[in-house]
Design a protein around this motif. Structure first.
Motif: not given
Length: 111
Positions: A68-79
């Motif tokens: 789940x998203x974390x407000x202000x958190x990092x972004x991740x690569x999704x394939x």
């Protein structure tokens, strides 16, 4: 390079596909791989870290908020599609530390 965590039983494989119910394969970068590892796999000793070359994917790669998203958190690569074995350019053991948490393997940290 992007990174994907698998179990030793799950590799080698012809390809890595999205988990049931997901439309993409979850990946990380060297600076964030410890976050899903600690949250999902704390203490597990049967993990490998696959080093994936995005140029060899042949399917879309998008950088997005975590799940789940974390407000202000990092972004991740999704394939968005399977990761072919030919895109995997390195396989590294990924053991936890004594406290059960994970750190980037030294071989990757030195790059």
């Amino acid at each position: 390079m992007i990174l994907h965590i698998v179990t030793t039983a799950g590799w080698p494989a012809d390809e890595i596909t999205p988990l049931d119910g997901d439309e993409f394969v979850h990946c990380s970068d060297p600076g964030t791989v410890h976050l899903p590892a600690d949250r999902l796999f704390a203490g597990r000793t049967d993990l490998l870290l696959l080093e994936v070359d995005p140029a060899r994917l042949g399917v879309p790669l998008r950088w997005e908020a975590g799940s789940p998203p974390i407000p202000g958190g990092p972004w991740f690569p999704h394939v968005y599609g399977p990761i072919p074995a030919s895109a995997v350019v390195g396989v590294h053991e990924f053991p936890p530390g004594p406290d059960g948490t994970f750190e980037l393997p030294a071989a990757l940290a030195q790059r």
